[in-house]
Structure formats: C-alpha cells, structure tokens
Design a protein around this motif. Structure first.
Motif, PDB file in Angstrom:
ATOM      1  N   SER A 124      30.750 -22.293  17.860  1.00  0.00           N
ATOM      2  CA  SER A 124      30.227 -22.793  19.128  1.00  0.00           C
ATOM      3  C   SER A 124      29.435 -24.066  18.908  1.00  0.00           C
ATOM      4  N   THR A 125      29.280 -24.798  19.989  1.00  0.00           N
ATOM      5  CA  THR A 125      28.341 -25.914  20.031  1.00  0.00           C
ATOM      6  C   THR A 125      27.276 -25.566  21.061  1.00  0.00           C
ATOM      7  N   ASN A 126      26.004 -25.852  20.732  1.00  0.00           N
ATOM      8  CA  ASN A 126      24.882 -25.409  21.554  1.00  0.00           C
ATOM      9  C   ASN A 126      23.951 -26.575  21.878  1.00  0.00           C
ATOM     10  N   ASN A 127      23.397 -26.528  23.071  1.00  0.00           N
ATOM     11  CA  ASN A 127      22.430 -27.537  23.510  1.00  0.00           C
ATOM     12  C   ASN A 127      21.170 -26.813  23.983  1.00  0.00           C
ATOM     13  N   ARG A 128      20.072 -26.973  23.234  1.00  0.00           N
ATOM     14  CA  ARG A 128      18.824 -26.263  23.521  1.00  0.00           C
ATOM     15  C   ARG A 128      17.767 -27.238  23.999  1.00  0.00           C
ATOM     16  N   ILE A 129      17.159 -26.944  25.155  1.00  0.00           N
ATOM     17  CA  ILE A 129      16.072 -27.739  25.717  1.00  0.00           C
ATOM     18  C   ILE A 129      14.814 -26.870  25.772  1.00  0.00           C
ATOM     19  N   ILE A 130      13.717 -27.380  25.259  1.00  0.00           N
ATOM     20  CA  ILE A 130      12.448 -26.655  25.252  1.00  0.00           C
ATOM     21  C   ILE A 130      11.406 -27.477  26.001  1.00  0.00           C
ATOM     22  N   ASN A 131      10.804 -26.881  27.003  1.00  0.00           N
ATOM     23  CA  ASN A 131       9.724 -27.506  27.759  1.00  0.00           C
ATOM     24  C   ASN A 131       8.383 -26.897  27.328  1.00  0.00           C
ATOM     25  N   TYR A 132       7.405 -27.736  27.131  1.00  0.00           N
ATOM     26  CA  TYR A 132       6.092 -27.227  26.708  1.00  0.00           C
ATOM     27  C   TYR A 132       4.996 -28.206  27.148  1.00  0.00           C
ATOM     28  N   LYS A 133       3.757 -27.755  27.028  1.00  0.00           N
ATOM     29  CA  LYS A 133       2.599 -28.579  27.345  1.00  0.00           C
ATOM     30  C   LYS A 133       1.715 -28.704  26.112  1.00  0.00           C
ATOM     31  N   ASP A 134       1.134 -29.899  25.935  1.00  0.00           N
ATOM     32  CA  ASP A 134       0.278 -30.128  24.779  1.00  0.00           C
ATOM     33  C   ASP A 134      -1.153 -29.687  25.086  1.00  0.00           C
ATOM     34  N   ASP A 135      -2.038 -30.008  24.174  1.00  0.00           N
ATOM     35  CA  ASP A 135      -3.451 -29.607  24.333  1.00  0.00           C
ATOM     36  C   ASP A 135      -4.131 -30.263  25.521  1.00  0.00           C
ATOM     37  N   SER A 144      17.846 -30.388  21.414  1.00  0.00           N
ATOM     38  CA  SER A 144      18.539 -30.329  20.119  1.00  0.00           C
ATOM     39  C   SER A 144      19.947 -29.796  20.318  1.00  0.00           C
ATOM     40  N   ARG A 145      20.882 -30.341  19.527  1.00  0.00           N
ATOM     41  CA  ARG A 145      22.278 -29.904  19.534  1.00  0.00           C
ATOM     42  C   ARG A 145      22.631 -29.388  18.144  1.00  0.00           C
ATOM     43  N   TYR A 146      23.325 -28.274  18.100  1.00  0.00           N
ATOM     44  CA  TYR A 146      23.626 -27.669  16.806  1.00  0.00           C
ATOM     45  C   TYR A 146      24.820 -26.724  16.952  1.00  0.00           C
ATOM     46  N   ALA A 147      25.427 -26.390  15.824  1.00  0.00           N
ATOM     47  CA  ALA A 147      26.559 -25.457  15.793  1.00  0.00           C
ATOM     48  C   ALA A 147      26.051 -24.038  15.566  1.00  0.00           C
ATOM     49  N   GLY A 148      26.892 -23.064  15.901  1.00  0.00           N
ATOM     50  CA  GLY A 148      26.510 -21.674  15.720  1.00  0.00           C
ATOM     51  C   GLY A 148      27.710 -20.765  15.574  1.00  0.00           C
ATOM     52  N   ILE A 149      27.421 -19.508  15.327  1.00  0.00           N
ATOM     53  CA  ILE A 149      28.450 -18.478  15.223  1.00  0.00           C
ATOM     54  C   ILE A 149      28.249 -17.505  16.386  1.00  0.00           C
ATOM     55  N   PRO A 150      29.007 -17.668  17.464  1.00  0.00           N
ATOM     56  CA  PRO A 150      28.857 -16.770  18.617  1.00  0.00           C
ATOM     57  C   PRO A 150      29.572 -15.447  18.362  1.00  0.00           C
ATOM     58  N   VAL A 191      24.438 -16.677  16.171  1.00  0.00           N
ATOM     59  CA  VAL A 191      23.691 -16.838  14.927  1.00  0.00           C
ATOM     60  C   VAL A 191      23.641 -18.326  14.608  1.00  0.00           C
ATOM     61  N   SER A 192      22.446 -18.899  14.651  1.00  0.00           N
ATOM     62  CA  SER A 192      22.280 -20.342  14.450  1.00  0.00           C
ATOM     63  C   SER A 192      20.814 -20.621  14.143  1.00  0.00           C
ATOM     64  N   GLN A 193      20.443 -21.895  14.182  1.00  0.00           N
ATOM     65  CA  GLN A 193      19.043 -22.233  13.944  1.00  0.00           C
ATOM     66  C   GLN A 193      18.151 -21.761  15.082  1.00  0.00           C
ATOM     67  N   ARG A 194      18.751 -21.446  16.243  1.00  0.00           N
ATOM     68  CA  ARG A 194      18.010 -20.855  17.365  1.00  0.00           C
ATOM     69  C   ARG A 194      18.832 -19.673  17.886  1.00  0.00           C
ATOM     70  N   SER A 195      18.845 -18.610  17.115  1.00  0.00           N
ATOM     71  CA  SER A 195      19.653 -17.436  17.440  1.00  0.00           C
ATOM     72  C   SER A 195      19.125 -16.733  18.688  1.00  0.00           C
ATOM     73  N   TYR A 196      20.027 -15.976  19.327  1.00  0.00           N
ATOM     74  CA  TYR A 196      19.630 -15.189  20.484  1.00  0.00           C
ATOM     75  C   TYR A 196      20.522 -13.951  20.591  1.00  0.00           C
ATOM     76  N   LEU A 197      20.071 -13.004  21.407  1.00  0.00           N
ATOM     77  CA  LEU A 197      20.840 -11.801  21.726  1.00  0.00           C
ATOM     78  C   LEU A 197      20.591 -11.481  23.183  1.00  0.00           C
ATOM     79  N   ALA A 198      21.665 -11.243  23.943  1.00  0.00           N
ATOM     80  CA  ALA A 198      21.553 -10.961  25.371  1.00  0.00           C
ATOM     81  C   ALA A 198      22.484  -9.816  25.746  1.00  0.00           C
ATOM     82  N   MET A 199      22.141  -9.143  26.832  1.00  0.00           N
ATOM     83  CA  MET A 199      22.963  -8.033  27.302  1.00  0.00           C
ATOM     84  C   MET A 199      22.977  -8.009  28.816  1.00  0.00           C
ATOM     85  N   GLY A 200      24.135  -7.604  29.394  1.00  0.00           N
ATOM     86  CA  GLY A 200      24.220  -7.545  30.843  1.00  0.00           C
ATOM     87  C   GLY A 200      25.535  -6.970  31.313  1.00  0.00           C
ATOM     88  N   LEU A 201      25.803  -7.142  32.612  1.00  0.00           N
ATOM     89  CA  LEU A 201      27.033  -6.677  33.234  1.00  0.00           C
ATOM     90  C   LEU A 201      28.088  -7.767  33.180  1.00  0.00           C
TER      91      LEU A 201
END
Length: 211
Positions: A124-135, A144-150, A191-201
């Motif tokens: 897979s190819t993945n595109n991850r966006i993270i929003n955050y606030k500083d101090d 970030s863009r990266y490859a993974g094993i779906p 399975v990647s540098q930003r792995s995840y696990l999800a479940m649903g219908l």
C-alpha cells in the motif's frame, strides 16, 4: 419370444443414448457467474490511528485466490471541551488528522453455502496528516507519505442460492439471479511506520460465489 428378439436392440439404444448424454455433459462447459463484488466498510480504529474508519473495496476471486483493491480513510478525532464563559463549557470534536491508504492485496477466500471467510495481505501507499498545537497554542500540521503492508480478514453472509431481487426486502421482482448483497465483519490494518488496526461492519454488492 418377440420381446427377447427386441431386447438387444432396446439395450443398444439405451446405452447409446446414455453415452451420448454423458459425452454432451462432459464436453459442454457449464456456464456460471464470475465471483466479483464491491464493498463498503465503516468502523473505528482500535490501535494506532484512532477515530472513524471508512473503506471501499473491489474484489475478484479466481479459484480460491482473492484479488482486492482497497481504499481506507481513517479520521483521527477526539472529544474536547470548548470554554464559552468562565463557568460554561461546551463539548466538541477535535480533528487530529487523517490517514488515506491505497492498497493492492491477494489472499485466500473459503466459501461454504451462504457465508465465506477470507484473509488477504499486500502492499500500500499511505498519506498521514497530523494536526497538533504547540506550547503557545498555535496550530500546526505535518504530512508524511510512506509504504506499508496492508492486511484484512473478512466474514461475509450472503444468499446461498439464486433468488429474485426484492424491493425494500419485501417485493420480489424479476427472475432469480446470482447478483445480491452481503453483510459481515472486517478486521483491517497496516504494518508500517504508522501502523494501525481497525474493525467494523462491511456491506457488499455483486456476485459472491458461483451459483
């Protein structure tokens, strides 16, 4: 006596007719529908990226092998509190970012009557966006863009035989058909540098087996 004279001829006719039918059955191919269906899934992240999960998939089965094109969107959300006044607070939803995944997978799918179980993995190819606030409470975003094993595991329920399509699941129309819907459970991850696990219908529409 006449019957005994005719018996060899009748026996020959019967055997010839039976052989011709068996030969025709063996030489004439049995036509059936392909196994191809689209699906939509909804769920939530269990680990890694949290929040609401939405997915689309296109599946094609050849023998017991399953080819899958998959798109998954994970929207990383969290509950926050918005102050409206010194003593008045309002609950809200914070957008912490998102994950978009485009995957090509291959796996094994086993069918038994009106249900099936499958497991697939791929690239897979993945595109991850993270929003955050500083101090200083300033909003920032990183991408970030990266490859993974779906991978994914599915359990589906569908009609076991050809049936007529029903409007509102009540009014039957047309002739019995192999085309129909399905419903089940999906466990998906990457399975990647930003792995995840999800479940649903998961809800499908198409040809789910050879009818």
């Amino acid at each position: 006596m006449k019957f005994l004279i005719l018996l060899p001829g009748l026996l020959f006719f019967y055997l010839a007719n039976t052989f011709a039918q068996d030969t025709l059955k063996k030489t004439k191919p049995i036509t059936t529908n392909p196994i191809i269906y689209a699906e939509t899934s909804i769920g939530a992240g269990l680990a890694g990226v949290q929040g609401f999960q939405f997915g689309l998939g296109l599946n094609y089965q050849l023998n017991k092998g399953l080819f899958t094109l998959r798109y998954i969107r994970l929207q990383d959300l969290s509950i926050t509190v918005l102050p409206l006044a010194p003593v008045v607070f309002l609950p809200g939803i914070r957008n912490n970012g998102s994950l978009d995944e485009y995957a090509l997978m291959y796996g094994l799918r086993l069918i038994n009557g009106g249900h099936s179980f499958s497991f697939s993995a791929g690239i897979s190819t993945n595109n991850r966006i993270i929003n955050y606030k500083d101090d200083h409470n300033q909003s920032h975003s990183t991408e970030s863009r990266y490859a993974g094993i779906p991978f994914e595991a599915n359990f589906l329920l569908f009609k076991p035989t050809r049936q007529r399509i029903r409007i509102y699941d009540i009014i039957p129309v047309g002739k019995p058909t192999a085309f129909g819907g399905s419903i089940g459970l999906k466990l998906a991850g990457n399975v990647s540098q930003r792995s995840y696990l999800a479940m649903g219908l998961v809800f499908g529409m198409g040809y789910h087996k050879h009818y």
